[in-house]
Design a protein around this motif. Structure first.
Motif, mmCIF file in Angstrom:
data_model
loop_
_atom_site.group_PDB
_atom_site.id
_atom_site.type_symbol
_atom_site.label_atom_id
_atom_site.label_comp_id
_atom_site.label_asym_id
_atom_site.label_seq_id
_atom_site.Cartn_x
_atom_site.Cartn_y
_atom_site.Cartn_z
ATOM 1 N N GLU B 140 -8.409 -25.197 13.689
ATOM 2 C CA GLU B 140 -7.250 -25.090 14.581
ATOM 3 C C GLU B 140 -7.369 -23.948 15.579
ATOM 4 O OE1 GLU B 140 -3.488 -25.155 12.627
ATOM 5 O OE2 GLU B 140 -4.132 -26.747 11.260
ATOM 6 N N CYS B 141 -8.249 -22.994 15.309
ATOM 7 C CA CYS B 141 -8.333 -21.793 16.149
ATOM 8 C C CYS B 141 -8.784 -22.156 17.574
ATOM 9 C CB CYS B 141 -9.319 -20.811 15.521
ATOM 10 S SG CYS B 141 -9.429 -19.266 16.426
ATOM 11 N N VAL B 142 -8.088 -21.563 18.575
ATOM 12 C CA VAL B 142 -8.464 -21.815 19.975
ATOM 13 C C VAL B 142 -9.177 -20.597 20.573
ATOM 14 C CG1 VAL B 142 -6.712 -23.572 20.431
ATOM 15 C CG2 VAL B 142 -6.147 -21.150 20.732
ATOM 16 N N CYS B 182 -0.235 -15.192 16.214
ATOM 17 C CA CYS B 182 -1.102 -16.352 16.457
ATOM 18 C C CYS B 182 -0.321 -17.556 16.991
ATOM 19 C CB CYS B 182 -1.817 -16.731 15.158
ATOM 20 S SG CYS B 182 -2.876 -18.176 15.349
ATOM 21 N N LYS B 184 -1.297 -20.638 17.362
ATOM 22 C CA LYS B 184 -1.603 -21.890 16.672
ATOM 23 C C LYS B 184 -1.282 -21.823 15.176
ATOM 24 C CE LYS B 184 -3.470 -24.892 18.595
ATOM 25 N NZ LYS B 184 -2.783 -25.996 19.313
ATOM 26 N N LYS B 185 -0.820 -20.673 14.727
ATOM 27 C CA LYS B 185 -0.511 -20.451 13.303
ATOM 28 C C LYS B 185 -1.694 -20.823 12.409
ATOM 29 C CE LYS B 185 3.583 -19.005 14.207
ATOM 30 N NZ LYS B 185 3.393 -17.636 14.644
ATOM 31 N N CYS B 186 -2.886 -20.442 12.851
ATOM 32 C CA CYS B 186 -4.063 -20.789 12.056
ATOM 33 C C CYS B 186 -4.519 -19.617 11.189
ATOM 34 C CB CYS B 186 -5.190 -21.274 12.955
ATOM 35 S SG CYS B 186 -5.771 -20.032 14.102
#
Lengths: 363, 189
Positions: B140-142, B182, B184-186
């Protein structure tokens, strides 16, 4: 037959330590019926489990009530530990037992003072609270707080007490025993005090069972029910005798609490002798899991604590539900029953002898 | 049955010192453990904000941009939770109670701005930091780098070009500031 009148009693009244409201239906000088209503200090503390992570929730639960705050903290921690399957060290359990019994001594001394104040014996009230200060000083020295201790945590206790301090506590309690005895003699033997207590507010054993009374109220009516037998803490290890009376009146309820003060001092002294060395806590990590219900003997009687995590797989650091059932909740029906047919002047005695804690009841 | 039971107690107390102190003329003696008020050592503070997040009454506010730490004295319940969770142990419980007041006092402390320590190692492969501590879900990390900018101790390194995210486990104080930031809440602790 006289004319019926309704007298509102409370929530603000000189003899009431806490806000409970009673509508007293009076005929001449006799109370025919009492209709209680509560709801003046509801704070929604149980709902806060949704906002506070479970380790921090202890601080909130402790603030349900200022008198049995340690018991509430312990009850919550025991429920959480049970749900998560945490075994706590022996020393922590001994320390919890000592602090809980000290709470019982200070709660009963506070109650004796309030009772004395209720029947207008101001100097006796002040002397009871003077002796209670000694217990509060012990709390401050060992936990840092006089009323709210913040020492109980999920997995053990936060602060250790060294051997010298424990010995000093045992000696202090031995010293104040004589002082408490002198004051208790006034409650049990003084003629003016006895006139206000003996035969007032009789509750039969059958009524006490039917109305589900708990704690000293039930024990004063001859029911030998003490939750300290159920295995929490170290009560069974150090041994104790429940204080039971048969008469069921205000005097019996007073006597039960007085006997419990001395019994508690004995328990504390035996705990101090038996306390082992070792760790005071175990690390508890991870999310809250499981569901557990536990029962505790608070100074006012049986309290029930229920903690539930979210469904398996969706666990978080928050609880889904936390529920506390407090002893006063169970004793109010018995109070209403004893109020029927009593003199108006005896109402304060009857309200006080259930040792009402409305803060706990409403949370 | 006795009549003058109380007389014994009263007569006894007549010849003793009063149980009360002449407050405020006679100062109160505090025990070593008395929970009076929270003190902060501003030089040690890294503005991670764990204290503010864990405080049961939300009495503490940490402003990272203005570099201040403030506490509402009347809202504080002296539970000692903040002092217990502080990773730098710059918060401590002092025994003296704060002065009685009629207004709500807010104590504000300026935190000296410190240079962020430089990241230790070059980014390595692998998106997770290990079994314990801070973890990043690589799927999920951008690689936006907000976590690295937020980190009070500079423990996170993000390389956008190489798509690498790394945390220095020794430097990380597990304050959770990056988790909150964060988008994306990853990240998870």
């Amino acid at each position: 037959m006289g004319k019926r009148t309704i007298i509102p009693f409370g929530p603000q009244h000189p003899v009431l330590p806490e806000p409970v409201h009673l509508d007293l239906v009076i005929e001449d000088e006799k109370v025919v019926e009492a209709i209680p209503s509560i709801g003046f200090i509801h704070r929604g503390l149980e709902k806060l489990v949704e906002k506070k992570e479970y380790p921090e929730m202890v601080y909130v639960i402790e603030r349900i009530c200022g008198i049995c705050s340690f018991g509430h903290g312990w009850g919550y921690c025991a429920a959480a530990e049970g749900a998560m399957g945490v075994e706590i060290p022996d020393r922590a359990e001994f320390l919890r037992t000592i602090w809980h019994e000290l709470s019982r001594v200070h709660s009963h001394l506070l109650w004796l003072g309030l009772l004395a104040d209720g029947f207008g014996f101001e100097s006796l009230f002040n002397h009871c609270w003077r002796v209670r200060e000694t217990i509060l000083d012990i709390f401050e020295e060992t936990t840092g707080g006089r009323v709210i201790f913040s020492v109980c945590k999920v997995g053990g206790v936060r602060k250790d007490v060294d051997a010298d301090t424990l010995k000093r506590i045992a000696d202090t309690l031995e010293n104040i025993k004589a002082e408490i005895k002198t004051l208790c003699d006034v409650f049990l033997e003084d003629v003016s005090v006895k006139n206000r207590l003996v035969g007032v507010g009789y509750l039969s054993k059958q009524d006490a069972i039917d109305l589900c009374t708990v704690g000293p109220m039930a024990r004063a009516s001859g029911i030998n029910q003490d939750l300290r037998y159920n295995g929490h803490g170290k009560y069974l290890e150090v041994g104790f005798t429940p204080c039971v009376e048969e008469q069921g009146d205000c005097y019996a309820r007073c006597k039960v609490r007085i006997d419990e003060i001395f019994e508690s001092i004995g328990i504390i002294q035996r705990c101090i002798e038996a306390i082992p060395e070792g760790a005071i806590d175990v690390p508890v990590k991870g999310k809250f899991t499981g569901e557990f219900i536990t029962r505790m003997e608070q100074p006012r009687g049986e309290a029930v604590y229920y903690a539930k995590a979210f469904d398996p797989g969706k666990e978080t650091n928050y609880l889904e539900r936390m529920r506390v059932r407090t002893p006063t909740n169970m004793n109010i029906p018995a109070m209403v029953k004893t109020l029927q047919g009593c003199d108006l002047a005896d109402v304060p005695m009857l309200v006080l002898t259930i040792d009402p804690c409305i803060s706990c009841t409403e949370r | 049955m006795a009549v003058f039971k109380m007389a014994k107690v009263v007569l006894n107390r007549l010849f003793q010192k009063p149980a009360t102190l002449m407050y405020p003329v006679v100062p109160r003696e505090w025990t070593e453990r008395t929970r009076g008020h929270i003190d902060i050592d501003v030089d040690q503070c890294i503005k991670c904000g764990i204290c503010a997040r864990k405080c049961p009454t939300n009495a503490i506010t940490v402003d990272r941009d203005a570099s201040t730490w403030e506490i509402q004295r009347m809202q504080c319940i002296q539970c000692g939770c903040c002092a217990e969770v502080c990773p730098k142990k710059c918060l401590s419980m002092a025994p003296e109670y704060t002065t009685p007041n009629t207004i709500k006092v807010v104590d504000k402390f300026d935190i000296p701005v410190k240079e962020k320590p430089a990241p230790k190692a070059a980014p390595a492969d692998g998106a997770a930091s290990g079994e314990d501590g801070l973890k990043c879900n690589a799927e999920e990390c951008v690689y936006c780098g907000l976590c690295a900018k937020t980190c009070p101790v500079g423990a996170i390194t993000v390389d956008r070009g190489e798509k690498k995210w790394e945390v220095d486990k020794d430097a990380c104080v597990q304050c959770g500031a990056c988790v909150d930031k964060c988008p994306k809440k990853c990240l998870s602790l």
